[in-house]
Write a protein that holds these residues in place. Sequence first.
Motif: not given
Length: 249
Positions: A59-62, A110-120, A174-176
Amino acid sequence: MGKSYSIQALYDLCKKTFTPSGFPPPSSQSIQKLCSILDTIGPADVGLKEDNADDDRGHGFFGFNQFNRVARWAQPITYMEIHECDSFTMCIFRLPSSSVIPLHDHPGMTVMSKVLYGSMHVKAYDWVEPACIRNINGYPVRLAKLAVDKVLAAPFGTSILYPRSGGNLHCFTSVTSCAVLDILAPPYREAAGRKCTYYNDYPYSSFSKGTSSEIQDGKEEDYAWLQEIDTPVDLYMRQGEYVGPALRH
């Protein structure tokens, strides 16, 4: 960087940077070097392809009630381990649309995060210090301040959280459909006091008794009471296989 070189270079620098105890903490120069590599990494570098948008039936985030797990199609979050040792974990989470990794902490990490594809959407807190704790109906709640509340979309740069700043307690929605590459240093180890704990968050006004004496700076909306909970039973996660370039250890 070539596809195999990017992830190898990241691994090699992690080996030089992180320790099993987390001490000494990584220098800002080392963090920036890691970010410069992470910022170049995309799905192909770790053997992934973006999910087909036509298969995104959430349904998507919104959309509809984002917290109604029955309404969402039951597709699991996939966890893929690239490497784990005493000093750090490199891993990937793949999230179908509208899925949630609930609010949880990273004690001493310590945490490092990289979005590879899509959006959240990322919502993250840091504890208010000194600790402000109240007992509500026999259950303790602790005050935290909002640090991050925004949507991250590829190719957004690397996000970093530290043991006491940057949003050490976070939730992903996740938004997508999306994938995120994480480096956790040092890794979760319950025997070393690094257990992953989950929380519910409540608006500051829920238990404020009409006062705002605990607020150090900012607005009431920037604060929340966090209550420790058991691991959510509806956290639907499965183990996946890393299919990217093999690492040279």
